[in-house]
Design a protein around this motif. Structure first.
Motif, PDB file in Angstrom:
ATOM      1  N   ARG A 171       0.840  -1.189   0.000  1.00 12.28           N
ATOM      2  CA  ARG A 171       0.000   0.000   0.000  1.00 12.28           C
ATOM      3  C   ARG A 171       0.879   1.244   0.000  1.00 12.28           C
ATOM      4  O   ARG A 171       2.013   1.222   0.502  1.00 12.28           O
ATOM      5  N   VAL A 172       0.359   2.306  -0.570  1.00 11.88           N
ATOM      6  CA  VAL A 172       1.071   3.582  -0.559  1.00 11.88           C
ATOM      7  C   VAL A 172       0.831   4.231   0.797  1.00 11.88           C
ATOM      8  O   VAL A 172      -0.311   4.447   1.205  1.00 11.88           O
ATOM      9  N   VAL A 173       1.916   4.522   1.517  1.00 12.60           N
ATOM     10  CA  VAL A 173       1.777   5.106   2.850  1.00 12.60           C
ATOM     11  C   VAL A 173       2.086   6.604   2.860  1.00 12.60           C
ATOM     12  O   VAL A 173       1.918   7.257   3.881  1.00 12.60           O
ATOM     13  N   GLY A 174       2.537   7.114   1.715  1.00  9.44           N
ATOM     14  CA  GLY A 174       2.811   8.547   1.652  1.00  9.44           C
ATOM     15  C   GLY A 174       3.589   8.915   0.401  1.00  9.44           C
ATOM     16  O   GLY A 174       4.025   8.046  -0.363  1.00  9.44           O
ATOM     17  N   THR A 175       3.720  10.207   0.201  1.00  7.04           N
ATOM     18  CA  THR A 175       4.472  10.719  -0.939  1.00  7.04           C
ATOM     19  C   THR A 175       5.543  11.686  -0.452  1.00  7.04           C
ATOM     20  O   THR A 175       5.241  12.616   0.314  1.00  7.04           O
ATOM     21  N   ARG A 176       6.757  11.438  -0.859  1.00  6.95           N
ATOM     22  CA  ARG A 176       7.831  12.393  -0.588  1.00  6.95           C
ATOM     23  C   ARG A 176       7.911  13.319  -1.800  1.00  6.95           C
ATOM     24  O   ARG A 176       8.349  12.915  -2.870  1.00  6.95           O
ATOM     25  N   GLU A 177       7.437  14.525  -1.636  1.00  6.68           N
ATOM     26  CA  GLU A 177       7.310  15.443  -2.762  1.00  6.68           C
ATOM     27  C   GLU A 177       8.639  16.105  -3.101  1.00  6.68           C
ATOM     28  O   GLU A 177       9.354  16.582  -2.216  1.00  6.68           O
ATOM     29  N   ARG A 178       8.949  16.125  -4.399  1.00  4.43           N
ATOM     30  CA  ARG A 178      10.152  16.789  -4.910  1.00  4.43           C
ATOM     31  C   ARG A 178      11.368  16.473  -4.038  1.00  4.43           C
ATOM     32  O   ARG A 178      12.122  17.345  -3.641  1.00  4.43           O
ATOM     33  N   VAL A 179      11.535  15.151  -3.756  1.00  4.54           N
ATOM     34  CA  VAL A 179      12.558  14.741  -2.803  1.00  4.54           C
ATOM     35  C   VAL A 179      13.948  14.737  -3.413  1.00  4.54           C
ATOM     36  O   VAL A 179      14.957  14.818  -2.701  1.00  4.54           O
ATOM     37  N   GLY A 180      14.041  14.620  -4.750  1.00  6.66           N
ATOM     38  CA  GLY A 180      15.354  14.595  -5.385  1.00  6.66           C
ATOM     39  C   GLY A 180      15.283  15.069  -6.820  1.00  6.66           C
ATOM     40  O   GLY A 180      14.243  14.974  -7.480  1.00  6.66           O
ATOM     41  N   CYS A 181      16.412  15.585  -7.301  1.00  5.76           N
ATOM     42  CA  CYS A 181      16.503  16.069  -8.679  1.00  5.76           C
ATOM     43  C   CYS A 181      17.130  14.973  -9.533  1.00  5.76           C
ATOM     44  O   CYS A 181      18.238  14.509  -9.256  1.00  5.76           O
ATOM     45  N   HIS A 182      16.412  14.563 -10.566  1.00  2.00           N
ATOM     46  CA  HIS A 182      16.821  13.440 -11.393  1.00  2.00           C
ATOM     47  C   HIS A 182      16.824  13.883 -12.845  1.00  2.00           C
ATOM     48  O   HIS A 182      15.771  14.244 -13.394  1.00  2.00           O
ATOM     49  N   HIS A 183      18.022  13.894 -13.459  1.00  3.81           N
ATOM     50  CA  HIS A 183      18.158  14.373 -14.839  1.00  3.81           C
ATOM     51  C   HIS A 183      17.554  15.766 -14.998  1.00  3.81           C
ATOM     52  O   HIS A 183      16.866  16.062 -15.985  1.00  3.81           O
ATOM     53  N   MET A 189       6.066   6.196  -1.240  1.00  2.00           N
ATOM     54  CA  MET A 189       6.583   5.242  -0.268  1.00  2.00           C
ATOM     55  C   MET A 189       5.555   4.123  -0.097  1.00  2.00           C
ATOM     56  O   MET A 189       4.388   4.383   0.228  1.00  2.00           O
ATOM     57  N   ILE A 190       5.965   2.894  -0.366  1.00  2.00           N
ATOM     58  CA  ILE A 190       5.063   1.744  -0.266  1.00  2.00           C
ATOM     59  C   ILE A 190       5.581   0.766   0.775  1.00  2.00           C
ATOM     60  O   ILE A 190       6.782   0.703   1.052  1.00  2.00           O
ATOM     61  N   GLU A 191       4.653   0.003   1.345  1.00  2.00           N
ATOM     62  CA  GLU A 191       5.061  -1.050   2.280  1.00  2.00           C
ATOM     63  C   GLU A 191       4.021  -2.161   2.295  1.00  2.00           C
ATOM     64  O   GLU A 191       2.863  -1.962   1.928  1.00  2.00           O
ATOM     65  N   ARG A 192       4.493  -3.333   2.712  1.00  2.00           N
ATOM     66  CA  ARG A 192       3.604  -4.478   2.892  1.00  2.00           C
ATOM     67  C   ARG A 192       3.864  -5.064   4.271  1.00  2.00           C
ATOM     68  O   ARG A 192       4.993  -5.437   4.598  1.00  2.00           O
ATOM     69  N   ARG A 193       2.832  -5.117   5.078  1.00  2.00           N
ATOM     70  CA  ARG A 193       2.913  -5.675   6.429  1.00  2.00           C
ATOM     71  C   ARG A 193       2.453  -7.129   6.391  1.00  2.00           C
ATOM     72  O   ARG A 193       1.336  -7.417   5.936  1.00  2.00           O
ATOM     73  N   SER A 194       3.303  -8.027   6.810  1.00  2.00           N
ATOM     74  CA  SER A 194       2.961  -9.444   6.799  1.00  2.00           C
ATOM     75  C   SER A 194       1.856  -9.751   7.794  1.00  2.00           C
ATOM     76  O   SER A 194       1.785  -9.168   8.876  1.00  2.00           O
ATOM     77  N   THR A 195       1.007 -10.691   7.414  1.00  2.00           N
ATOM     78  CA  THR A 195      -0.012 -11.198   8.344  1.00  2.00           C
ATOM     79  C   THR A 195       0.464 -12.476   9.015  1.00  2.00           C
ATOM     80  O   THR A 195      -0.251 -13.070   9.815  1.00  2.00           O
ATOM     81  N   VAL A 196       1.705 -12.905   8.663  1.00  2.00           N
ATOM     82  CA  VAL A 196       2.266 -14.153   9.191  1.00  2.00           C
ATOM     83  C   VAL A 196       3.411 -13.865  10.148  1.00  2.00           C
ATOM     84  O   VAL A 196       3.375 -14.248  11.331  1.00  2.00           O
ATOM     85  N   ALA A 197       4.434 -13.180   9.656  1.00  2.00           N
ATOM     86  CA  ALA A 197       5.613 -12.881  10.478  1.00  2.00           C
ATOM     87  C   ALA A 197       5.312 -11.688  11.387  1.00  2.00           C
ATOM     88  O   ALA A 197       4.722 -10.704  10.966  1.00  2.00           O
ATOM     89  N   GLY A 198       5.731 -11.793  12.632  1.00  2.00           N
ATOM     90  CA  GLY A 198       5.566 -10.691  13.562  1.00  2.00           C
ATOM     91  C   GLY A 198       4.131 -10.430  13.994  1.00  2.00           C
ATOM     92  O   GLY A 198       3.833  -9.393  14.571  1.00  2.00           O
TER      93      GLY A 198
END
Length: 409
Positions: free
Chosen positions: A379-391, A399-408
């Motif tokens: 799931r998308v947990v947030g957006t880091r806006e204009r965080v870096g200059c690329h080309h 920012m995405i993450e997946r929380r396990s339903t098994v581990a932890g």
């Protein structure tokens, strides 16, 4: 016990069974109370008496492996053939069951038992479980019954099982394991009671060797307790699934050039990372965890078609189960399911390793990667806006993450 001693021992047991005696690899009390030998099975009335007499296992791997019609099965250390014959009934005439054993006496006994049972879909092969005489990706299921613990090179046994399995294939064995490393006195006591505890792995050692071989969805379930922390156990695992002609396996040092070339090709798209040049192999490998690295390959040529790897997020103990991952697919092989298969395998392996959160950053413009990750529970947990200059362009990162339903959990 040395390899030749083991063969001699089981050859003698085969000859005893052939002479009409019921054989035991340990004390009779252990057989009766611990579920060893024929005691581990529900119904053996369909089998020849000779196969039942020569049963030396510690469980019922045929039931563990949940065999299906038409499957091809390999039994490591098939002995008198009891598990091969039971498997043959499960897979039916459209299936095939191979038994591998190093004892020619056991093979002779097994072949006679198969002939008596009228089993036409079985074949017994002379060889060792460390070097199985079958080609790569030849079987759907690997079973074994209280044999792997006897091997002096268990890593080789599990690597061979992985090699022989087709992608998506299952490993389901009965074996003897230890809850902890046994001191010499405890091992001798176990040997006196159950006979086949020699060389038994701890549960964690077994898990580690299976993971190193490339298996995922690893489960080890102790069954009978034999004292001193020694148990019979069900050991299950899966070879990662992927499309026809392909394979997923752990990344190797020899993959370095191809992995970095795919990395660079991804960077060249301008949509994969703020990086513009792939690192050296030394920098790549030192910045990533030594485990949780996989490649997808062409099964025939060995060409690397994609890779996935993980890095730690923080050295603080609270983040011990949090990793950041990267996944890249060869530009000529995208939209073929390779990335999805790699990510599915990686997530299964990460949960096996106790990882509870997998995170990463994706450019919003990389719609294909975002869709893949969301389809697999990120799931998308947030957006880091204009965080870096690329080309020359200031870019956002999701920012995405997946929380396990098994581990932890």
């Amino acid at each position: 016990m040395a390899h030749d001693e083991i063969i001699d021992r089981y050859s003698a047991l085969a000859r005893a069974a052939d002479a009409g005696r019921t054989v035991a690899d340990c004390g009779q009390d252990a057989f009766e109370q611990g579920g060893f030998g024929a005691a581990g099975y529900d119904d053996l009335t369909v089998l020849p008496e000779g196969a039942v007499r020569a049963s030396l296992g510690c469980g019922n791997p045929v039931a563990v492996a949940e065999l299906r019609h038409g499957e091809t099965v390999l039994d490591l250390g098939s002995g008198g053939g009891i598990d091969v014959l039971l498997s043959a009934r499960r897979v039916g005439p459209s299936g095939t069951v191979y038994g591998v054993d190093a004892s020619t006496d056991m093979l002779s006994l097994a072949r006679r038992n198969a002939e008596q049972a009228g089993a036409a879909n079985v074949e017994f092969l002379h060889g060792t479980i460390e070097r199985v005489p079958l080609p790569d990706r030849a079987v759907d299921v690997v079973i074994s019954n209280c044999v792997i613990n006897l091997s002096g090179d268990k890593a080789a046994v599990l690597a061979e099982a992985f090699r022989a399995l087709r992608p998506g294939g299952r490993f389901g064995v009965s074996d003897v394991v230890a809850a902890h490393v046994l001191d010499e006195q405890a091992r001798q006591r176990a040997e006196q009671r159950i006979g086949c505890a020699a060389g038994s792995l701890t549960v964690q050692e077994y898990r580690d060797l299976l993971a190193t071989a490339g298996f995922v969805h690893i489960a080890i379930t102790p069954t009978a307790d034999h004292g001193d922390g020694v148990h019979s156990a069900i050991v299950q695992a899966v070879k990662p699934a992927i499309g026809p002609g392909l394979e997923i396996r752990p990344m190797r040092e020899s993959d370095a050039e191809q992995v970095l070339a795919i990395y660079q090709a991804g960077l060249d798209t301008g949509q994969a990372s703020f990086e513009t040049t792939a690192p050296s192999w030394e920098a790549f490998t030192t910045s990533r965890l030594p485990h949780l690295r996989y490649v997808a390959t062409d099964g025939d040529t060995g060409q690397v078609l994609g890779w996935v790897a993980a890095s730690t997020v923080s050295a603080r103990p609270v983040y011990a189960g949090v990793v950041e991952h990267s996944i890249y697919v060869h530009p000529g092989c995208q939209a073929q399911g390779i990335g999805r298969a790699l990510l599915v395998a990686f997530l299964a392996a990460s949960e096996d390793a106790g990882v509870w959160t997998v995170q990463s950053g994706i450019f919003p413009e990389n719609a294909a990667s975002l869709a893949l990750h969301q389809a697999l529970g990120f799931r998308v947990v947030g957006t880091r806006e204009r965080v870096g200059c690329h080309h020359g362009v200031w870019r956002d990162v999701l920012m995405i993450e997946r929380r396990s339903t098994v581990a932890g959990a």
